[in-house]
Design a protein around this motif. Structure first.
Motif, PDB file in Angstrom:
ATOM      1  N   ASP A 102       0.809  -1.215   0.000  1.00  0.00           N
ATOM      2  CA  ASP A 102       0.000   0.000   0.000  1.00  0.00           C
ATOM      3  C   ASP A 102       0.848   1.272   0.000  1.00  0.00           C
ATOM      4  O   ASP A 102       0.305   2.377   0.104  1.00  0.00           O
ATOM      5  CB  ASP A 102      -0.928   0.021   1.227  1.00  0.00           C
ATOM      6  CG  ASP A 102      -2.010  -1.054   1.154  1.00  0.00           C
ATOM      7  OD1 ASP A 102      -2.254  -1.549   0.040  1.00  0.00           O
ATOM      8  OD2 ASP A 102      -2.580  -1.398   2.202  1.00  0.00           O
ATOM      9  N   VAL A 103       2.166   1.130  -0.098  1.00  0.00           N
ATOM     10  CA  VAL A 103       3.067   2.287  -0.135  1.00  0.00           C
ATOM     11  C   VAL A 103       3.876   2.204  -1.421  1.00  0.00           C
ATOM     12  O   VAL A 103       4.563   1.208  -1.665  1.00  0.00           O
ATOM     13  CB  VAL A 103       4.004   2.307   1.087  1.00  0.00           C
ATOM     14  CG1 VAL A 103       4.894   3.540   1.069  1.00  0.00           C
ATOM     15  CG2 VAL A 103       3.191   2.261   2.381  1.00  0.00           C
ATOM     16  N   ASP A 104       3.804   3.238  -2.262  1.00  0.00           N
ATOM     17  CA  ASP A 104       4.399   3.139  -3.592  1.00  0.00           C
ATOM     18  C   ASP A 104       5.897   2.862  -3.561  1.00  0.00           C
ATOM     19  O   ASP A 104       6.417   2.070  -4.343  1.00  0.00           O
ATOM     20  CB  ASP A 104       4.085   4.370  -4.438  1.00  0.00           C
ATOM     21  CG  ASP A 104       4.629   5.668  -3.868  1.00  0.00           C
ATOM     22  OD1 ASP A 104       5.128   5.674  -2.725  1.00  0.00           O
ATOM     23  OD2 ASP A 104       4.534   6.707  -4.570  1.00  0.00           O
ATOM     24  N   VAL A 105       6.621   3.481  -2.641  1.00  0.00           N
ATOM     25  CA  VAL A 105       8.066   3.282  -2.624  1.00  0.00           C
ATOM     26  C   VAL A 105       8.425   1.866  -2.199  1.00  0.00           C
ATOM     27  O   VAL A 105       9.394   1.281  -2.710  1.00  0.00           O
ATOM     28  CB  VAL A 105       8.759   4.322  -1.709  1.00  0.00           C
ATOM     29  CG1 VAL A 105       8.398   4.114  -0.236  1.00  0.00           C
ATOM     30  CG2 VAL A 105      10.268   4.282  -1.889  1.00  0.00           C
ATOM     31  N   HIS A 106       7.645   1.284  -1.302  1.00  0.00           N
ATOM     32  CA  HIS A 106       7.919  -0.087  -0.887  1.00  0.00           C
ATOM     33  C   HIS A 106       7.563  -1.068  -2.009  1.00  0.00           C
ATOM     34  O   HIS A 106       8.293  -2.043  -2.234  1.00  0.00           O
ATOM     35  CB  HIS A 106       7.134  -0.432   0.370  1.00  0.00           C
ATOM     36  CG  HIS A 106       7.489   0.449   1.536  1.00  0.00           C
ATOM     37  ND1 HIS A 106       6.682   0.577   2.654  1.00  0.00           N
ATOM     38  CD2 HIS A 106       8.550   1.245   1.753  1.00  0.00           C
ATOM     39  CE1 HIS A 106       7.252   1.419   3.497  1.00  0.00           C
ATOM     40  NE2 HIS A 106       8.377   1.842   2.976  1.00  0.00           N
ATOM     41  N   ARG A 107       6.460  -0.801  -2.718  1.00  0.00           N
ATOM     42  CA  ARG A 107       6.120  -1.649  -3.877  1.00  0.00           C
ATOM     43  C   ARG A 107       7.244  -1.602  -4.901  1.00  0.00           C
ATOM     44  O   ARG A 107       7.648  -2.626  -5.455  1.00  0.00           O
ATOM     45  CB  ARG A 107       4.813  -1.182  -4.529  1.00  0.00           C
ATOM     46  CG  ARG A 107       3.553  -1.559  -3.811  1.00  0.00           C
ATOM     47  CD  ARG A 107       2.336  -1.459  -4.731  1.00  0.00           C
ATOM     48  NE  ARG A 107       2.244  -0.170  -5.404  1.00  0.00           N
ATOM     49  CZ  ARG A 107       1.711   0.924  -4.878  1.00  0.00           C
ATOM     50  NH1 ARG A 107       1.213   0.887  -3.645  1.00  0.00           N
ATOM     51  NH2 ARG A 107       1.656   2.054  -5.564  1.00  0.00           N
TER      52      ARG A 107
END
Length: 646
Positions: A102-107
Motif C-alpha cells: 500500500d506504499v508506492d516506494v515499498h512496492r
C-alpha cells in the motif's frame, strides 16, 4: 489506504478520495516514517530531522500535535482514546503500520528486488517505474534525511530503468526503448550502462550508425569529463556491432568462438577456465556460464542441466557477489533442477547442485530465508560429499561451507579449520585451484586472529601456486594483504608512516579496479583508509570522490560526526541496519560501536557489544585479509563501558 512518496507526499482512502494530511510538517513526519519501512523512529530523531538547525523549545509538543493530526486524518473513524492501528506509539517513538503493497516506494523496491532474480517480472517493473511522479519526497525540502532518501531512491530508479531495458532487449522486445533511454542518458550521463543500453536499443531498431555514434559519444563523455576509459561491456558492444553481430536477439544458447559454435558443455568448460584469468575474461565467463545453463534448460534434459550448473566449480573467496543478478539466476536454476530431479537423483549431481547454491548465495546480499537455504545446502553438500569419498567434490562442497560460515562475528578459527581441510585435500589430490583457495582462506583467518607471520607465509605460498597455475588474481589480493600488514605496523615504533600505507592501499586498489570483481572492489579503499585513520586517532577521510559503496550505512555516522553534524549522525546511526554476515561484519560492528560511544547511544552500544563479544581476540576487518581497523577488543571495551552507564 494508499500512501505515495514517489513525488509529493500524499495519501488516499480505499475509495480513491485524498486524505487531508495537513501542512508541510505533517507530510514530513509521515514521509519520515515511510522511509523507516515499519521500524520505530524515536521522538528525538524526528525532532532532529524536522528542525535540523535548532529545534524550538516546544519541539516535542509540536511533534505530538502533528502526530495526533495525522492519526485523525489517516483513521477518521477511530473512536476517541483508542490506540491508533496505523501510526502507532512504540517505545520512545512512533512507527507506521501499513502493508508494504500500500506504499508506492515499498512496492517499487520489492518489484525491483524480484526483477533482479526473475526476468519475468519485467512487466511489473515497468508498472512500478510508471508510478514515479517526480523526485521522491518532492515536497520535503531542506531536510537531510529526505535528501539522502532521494539520492538512494534515484539510484534504484536508474538501476530499474536499466534492468527493464536490458531484460526487454535480451528478449528481443526493444521497440519503444530508444526515447526512454535517451531521456535516461540525458539525466545520467556518467552511467556507462545507460549508454550501452541506448546503443543496443538503437541497433535493435536497425539504426546501426546511430548506435555506433552513441558509443563514440559515450567514449567522449567518459574520457573528457571524468578521465575514464570505456568499460569492457561498452567496448565489446562496439566490436560486436562493427562485426555485424545480431545483438537484439535473446542471449545465445551457445557460446561462439572464432567461427566455431560451441554447445553448453564446451561453453561451461571454457567459462570455467576463463574465470581463473580475471578481468574481462572473468566478466565474460559469468555471462557465458549463464548462457550455457539457459541452453541446457531449454533441452529439457535434467541430467545435462545439472552437470552444466555443477561443472562451474570455480573456487570463490569473497562473500559479496560480483554480479548479484547472475548469481541469483544460477541459484534459482540449481534449485529448480534439484526439485525436478527429486530425491533419487545421482548423488554426485545432487552434491554439485547443492554446492552451487551454497557458493553462489553470497551472504552479504541475501534475505534471512535465502541465508537459511544456502546454509542448509552447504551442510547437505558436505555430508553427501564425505559419503561419496570424492576429493574434488568435497573441496567444492567445503567452499560452500566456508562462504556460509560468516553467521556471526568471531568464527575465524572455524574458518581456518575449513581452509586447512581444503588445502590438505587439494595438496593430496592435485587440485591446484583449490590449493590456492585453501591458502587464501587460511591467510584471511590468520589475519583475523592477528597472526601476521602465519598469514604472510600463506600469502607467499599462494603466490607460488599462482605463478605455477597462471592465476593472476592472487597477487592482487596479496598486495592488499601486505598493505593491511603495513597498516598494523604503522602504529609501531619505526613502522611505515600512515601516508606510506595509504599509498600502498591506493596502489593495490588501482590494480584491483580492472580485475572483474566489483563485489570485492567497491567501497574497499575508503573502508581501508578509514581503518588506517582510526588506528591513528584521526578523523574519517572526507574526500567526496570516495565511493563508500555497500559500507556507507555503517560509515556514515562517523563521517557526519567528524564533520560536526551530530544530529544527522544520530539519525544515520538509528537508520543503519545490523551488518550483514560477511567478511566485514566485525569491522562494521566496530564502526557502529565507535559511533554509538561518541553519541552516547547506550542501547546501540549494548547491541554492538553483544555482537562483538565472541570476536574479542580478533582484529576488525582483518577477516578480509585486506584491511584492518585494529583489535576488536578496543571497540568492544568502549561499547561495554558506554552500555554499562545505562
Amino acid at each position: 489506504m494508499r500512501i505515495d512518496v514517489l513525488g509529493a507526499v500524499r495519501a488516499f482512502r480505499d475509495d480513491g478520495s485524498p486524505v487531508p494530511l495537513g501542512g508541510p510538517r505533517h507530510r514530513e513526519v509521515l514521509g519520515r516514517l515511510v522511509a523507516a519501512e515499519g521500524r520505530m523512529v524515536t521522538t528525538e530523531t524526528l525532532v532532529d530531522d524536522l528542525w535540523a538547525d535548532q529545534p524550538p523549545a516546544r519541539a516535542v509538543g509540536a511533534l505530538r500535535t502533528f502526530v495526533a493530526a495525522l492519526r485523525r486524518a489517516l483513521e477518521p473513524g477511530r473512536p476517541p482514546r483508542t490506540p491508533s492501528g496505523v501510526l502507532v506509539t512504540e517505545g520512545p517513538g512512533y512507527a507506521l503500520r501499513v502493508p508494504r503493497e500500500d506504499v508506492d516506494v515499498h512496492r517499487f523496491q520489492d518489484v525491483l528486488a524480484r526483477a533482479r532474480r526473475t526476468p519475468g517480472e519485467v512487466t511489473a517493473l515497468g508498472e512500478a517505474l510508471a508510478a514515479w511522479r517526480g523526485p521522491a519526497y518532492a515536497d520535503v525540502t531542506g531536510s537531510a534525511w529526505a535528501e539522502r532518501e532521494r539520492v538512494r531512491l534515484e539510484e534504484l530508479r536508474a538501476e530499474a530503468v536499466e534492468l527493464r531495458a536490458r531484460l526487454l532487449l535480451d528478449r528481443g522486445e526493444g521497440s519503444g526503448l530508444v526515447t526512454d533511454l535517451r531521456e535516461h542518458v540525458a539525466g545520467h550521463p556518467w552511467r556507462e550502462p545507460a549508454w550501452t543500453l541506448l546503443a543496443r536499443a538503437l541497433h535493435h531498431a536497425g539504426r546501426r550508425a546511430d548506435a555506433l555514434e552513441t558509443l563514440r559519444r559515450a567514449r567522449t563523455a567518459l574520457a573528457d569529463q571524468l578521465g575514464l576509459d570505456p568499460g569492457a561491456d561498452l567496448l565489446r558492444l562496439e566490436t560486436d556491432i562493427l562485426g555485424g553481430a545480431a545483438l537484439s536477439a535473446a542471449p545465445a544458447a551457445t557460446w561462439t568462438g572464432p567461427g566455431v559454435p560451441l554447445g553448453p558443455r564446451t561453453t561451461v568448460d571454457l567459462a570455467r577456465t576463463l574465470a581463473l584469468a580475471g578481468g574481462d575474461a572473468l566478466v565474460r565467463s559469468r555471462s557465458d556460464r549463464l548462457a550455457a545453463i539457459t541452453a541446457a534448460e531449454r533441452t529439457g534434459d535434467l541430467a545435462l542441466t545439472a552437470r552444466i550448473i555443477g561443472a562451474y566449480d570455480v573456487p570463490a573467496l569473497w562473500s559479496r557477489a560480483d554480479d548479484p543478478a547472475q548469481s541469483r539466476a544460477v541459484v534459482e536454476a540449481a534449485v529448480r533442477t534439484l526439485a525436478a530431479l527429486g530425491p533419487h537423483a545421482p548423488a554426485d549431481l545432487t552434491v554439485r547442485l547443492l554446492a552451487t547454491v551454497a557458493v553462489e548465495s553470497r551472504s552479504a546480499g541475501l534475505t534471512p530465508p535465502e541465508r537459511d537455504r544456502a546454509r542448509d545446502a552447504a551442510r547437505q553438500a558436505e555430508a553427501l560429499a564425505r559419503d561419496l569419498g570424492d576429493p574434488a567434490l568435497l573441496a567444492f562442497a567445503l567452499n560452500g561451507v566456508f562462504l556460509q560460515s560468516f553467521t556471526r562475528p568471531g568464527l575465524a578459527a572455524a574458518r581456518d579449520r575449513t581452509g586447512a581441510e581444503i588445502l590438505d585435500l587439494a595438496t593430496a589430490h592435485d587440485l591446484p585451484a583449490f590449493a590456492v583457495l585453501g591458502r587464501l582462506v587460511r591467510l584471511q583467518s590468520a589475519s583475523a586472529l592477528g597472526d601476521l607471520d602465519t598469514a604472510s607465509a600463506h600469502a607467499e605460498a599462494a603466490e607460488r601456486l599462482a605463478a605455477a597455475t597462471e592465476a593472476p588474481l592472487v597477487p592482487l589480493l596479496t598486495a592488499w594483504f601486505r598493505a593491511r600488514v603495513a597498516a598494523a605496523r604503522s602504529t609501531e615504533p619505526g613502522g611505515p608512516s600512515p601516508a606510506t600505507v595509504a599509498a600502498h592501499y591506493r596502489t593495490a586498489d588501482e590494480a584491483l579496479r580492472t580485475a572483474g570483481m566489483p563485489g570485492l572492489h567497491r567501497g574497499l579503499l575508503p573502508l581501508a583508509l578509514l581503518g588506517l585513520r582510526l588506528l591513528h586517532g584521526r578523523p574519517a577521510p572526507a574526500d567526496p570522490r570516495l565511493d563508500w559503496g555497500p559500507y556507507r550505512p555503517w560509515t556514515e555516522p562517523l563521517l557526519l560526526l567528524d564533520q560536526g553534524r551530530e544530529a544527522q549522525a544520530r539519525t544515520a546511526l538509528t537508520a543503519a541496519p545490523a551488518p550483514p554476515p560477511d567478511h566485514t561484519q566485525e569491522a562494521l560492528w566496530c564502526l557502529t560501536a565507535r559511533a554509538a560511544v561518541r553519541l552516547g547511544d547506550q542501547d546501540t552500544a549494548a547491541r554492538a557489544a553483544t555482537a562483538l563479544r565472541d570476536a574479542r581476540t580478533e582484529h576488525a576487518g582483518a577477516a578480509s585479509g585486506l584491511l584492518t581497523l585494529g583489535p576488536v577488543a578496543t571497540y568492544l571495551e568502549e561499547a561495554e563501558r558506554c552500555a554499562d552507564t545505562r
